[in-house]
Scaffold this active site. Structure first.
Site, PDB file in Angstrom:
ATOM      1  CE  LYS A  22     -14.256 -61.062  39.150  1.00  0.00           C
ATOM      2  NZ  LYS A  22     -14.969 -62.081  39.488  1.00  0.00           N
ATOM      3  CG  ASN A  23     -14.742 -64.112  36.223  1.00  0.00           C
ATOM      4  OD1 ASN A  23     -14.377 -63.585  37.689  1.00  0.00           O
ATOM      5  ND2 ASN A  23     -16.772 -63.603  35.818  1.00  0.00           N
ATOM      6  NE  ARG A  93     -20.488 -67.428  44.518  1.00  0.00           N
ATOM      7  CZ  ARG A  93     -21.417 -69.035  45.261  1.00  0.00           C
ATOM      8  NH1 ARG A  93     -21.786 -69.212  46.398  1.00  0.00           N
ATOM      9  NH2 ARG A  93     -20.465 -70.189  44.431  1.00  0.00           N
ATOM     10  CB  CYS A 117     -23.174 -63.757  47.147  1.00  0.00           C
ATOM     11  SG  CYS A 117     -23.771 -64.458  46.236  1.00  0.00           S
ATOM     12  NE  ARG A 122     -22.829 -66.599  42.873  1.00  0.00           N
ATOM     13  CZ  ARG A 122     -21.499 -65.870  41.636  1.00  0.00           C
ATOM     14  NH1 ARG A 122     -21.909 -64.210  42.579  1.00  0.00           N
ATOM     15  NH2 ARG A 122     -21.229 -66.022  40.792  1.00  0.00           N
ATOM     16  CG  ASP A 306     -20.206 -61.508  35.360  1.00  0.00           C
ATOM     17  OD1 ASP A 306     -21.291 -61.807  36.477  1.00  0.00           O
ATOM     18  OD2 ASP A 306     -19.294 -63.079  35.162  1.00  0.00           O
ATOM     19  NE  ARG A 398     -15.827 -59.346  44.319  1.00  0.00           N
ATOM     20  CZ  ARG A 398     -16.974 -60.050  44.093  1.00  0.00           C
ATOM     21  NH1 ARG A 398     -18.140 -59.499  44.249  1.00  0.00           N
ATOM     22  NH2 ARG A 398     -16.755 -61.332  43.375  1.00  0.00           N
TER      23      ARG A 398
END
Ligand code: UD1
Length: 419
Positions: A22-23, A93, A117, A122, A306, A398
């Site tokens: 995802k990132n 974000r 968040c 952040r 994470d 997500r």
């Protein structure tokens, strides 16, 4: 809204295919804004954050189609708008990643401030200061960052107080079309940044220092569309490794890259798991009791924040004491209260959590508070005695590509229900 129901206590056996990161995909999709043409991106995971960024890209005039299940063809011939509205940014974000490329392509961008968040304040001050260093004029107006540049961006030295992942990515994307040389000092070194650098290099950018904390970008006048493959998701990989640790069993993870998880493997071996790494797969076996380990989250190659929540769930299942330091985000212990509902003994003291393992958890109704907290509750549910119901699963959707399907396929009793 859906909830996830898990009947715990079953070991996991079989094979799980890991999706693209995802990132990794989010900044690479944003990078397609930099020049006209059709870009091809392979191994894109099917999850909500990807749909959100594509929706955001559409608002700028970008079109896209799926060339096959996990391949996107993104056409960025027309970029007619430069505003990222609050409606989309507040749900994700990482939308802030369009700031750098919009500025580089159009000379202006208007991006809503993401706000806080669940895991902390952040801020995006590093992104903003970095872009100012490159000559952008930034103003904050009604919750939006209004960015403009007279002429083109100009290379400069940018230093991050803390290595910021999306901050590094934003400055990289702005610098590739800037005039002259940009040096990013104390840059983040997460593998997803190397993935973005590979994409930018294929587009014609000149970047040195890949995988280091000092990136040198020599601006070019023009970029061309490119084709790239997203790297495997190391956080999804880690989540499933920890899940097998919690539930027990023998699972082979395929399409992954063990080299992307330098800090996790030692920790998992110290808990008593057997791990066998190959180039693109990892076999994980848990047959005996778990031992406790201490964790300190750090920027890459340190232990990823994470994966902190997932490791905490695992530590509740040991018979020992584990100290978990969260050094990246100030409020990333939202899962603690929920794990306690399942019988965990955890005490939070500032930035650390002290977990006293009892060897077991009990099923309960719990609530997901953020993406990785949700994953930790699913892991806890797989190991717990009885039924666990995890509500607010949109957080999980997500960032995980079919987690319920993947866990069911290896024998977990897990399903979705309407709340
Ligand atoms: C990225 C990841 C996220 C991960 C995090 C840390 C993406 C899309 N998201 O988030 O999954 O948890 O890295 O590995 O890649 N900071 C500031 N000012 C800034 C920017 C950051 O103070 O302008 C601070 C943050 O509050 C945090 C630290 O720097 O304490 C690192 O955050 P950062 O690396 O920027 O996280 P993200 O890029 O948002």
């Amino acid at each position: 809204m859906d909830k996830i129901v898990i009947e715990g206590g079953l070991p996991l056996e079989g094979e799980i295919k890991i999706s693209g990161a995802k990132n990794g995909a989010l900044p690479i999709i944003a990078a397609t804004l930099l020049c006209p043409g059709t870009h091809i991106i392979h191994n894109v995971p099917d999850l909500r954050d990807i749909r959100t960024i594509l929706q955001l890209m559409e608002t700028f005039g970008i079109t896209w189609e799926k060339a096959d299940t996990n391949t996107l063809a993104i056409n960025s011939d027309n970029v007619s708008s430069f505003e990222a509205s609050y409606d989309l940014v507040k749900t994700m974000r990482a939308s802030v990643l369009v700031l750098g490329p919009l500025l580089a392509r159009l000379g202006q961008a208007r991006v809503s401030l993401p706000g806080g968040c669940a895991i902390g304040a952040r801020p995006i001050d590093f992104h903003m200061q970095g872009l100012q260093k490159l000559g952008a004029q930034l103003e904050l107006e009604q919750g939006y960052v209004d960015a403009k540049v007279n002429g083109t961006l100009r290379g400069n030295a940018v230093y991050f107080d803390i290595p910021s992942v999306t901050g590094t990515e934003n400055i990289l994307m702005a610098a590739v079309l800037a005039e002259g040389e940009t040096v990013i000092k104390n840059a983040a070194r997460e593998p997803e940044i190397a993935n973005l650098i590979d994409m930018l290099t294929r587009m014609g950018a000149k970047i040195e220092g890949r995988n280091t904390d000092r990136l040198v970008v020599r601006g070019v006048k023009k970029l061309v569309p490119a084709e790239i493959e997203i790297i495997p998701d190391r956080i999804e990989t880690g989540t499933f490794l920890v899940a097998v640790g919690a539930a027990g069993g023998d699972v082979n993870l395929t399409n992954c890259d063990p080299a992307l998880l330098p800090s996790l493997f030692d920790k998992l071996r110290n808990t008593g798991l057997y791990l066998k790494e190959d180039k693109n797969s990892i076999r994980v076996i848990r047959s005996g009791p778990l031992k406790s380990v201490d964790i300190k989250t750090m920027p890459y190659p340190g232990f990823p924040t994470d994966l902190q929540a997932q490791m905490m769930a695992l530590m509740t299942l040991t018979e020992g004491l584990s100290v978990i330091h969260e050094n990246i985000f100030e409020n990333r212990f939202m899962h603690v209260a929920e794990l306690k509902r399942m019988g965990a003994d955890i005490r939070v003291d500032g930035g650390r959590a002290i977990v006293k393992g009892h060897g077991k958890l009990n099923g309960a109704q719990v609530m997901a508070t953020d993406l990785r907290a949700s994953a930790s509750l699913v892991i806890a549910g797989l190991a717990a005695q009885g039924i666990t119901e995890v509500s607010r699963v949109y957080h999980l959707d997500r960032g995980y590509d079919d987690i319920v399907g993947k866990l069911s396929a290896v024998g977990a009793k897990i399903w979705r229900e309407k709340e």
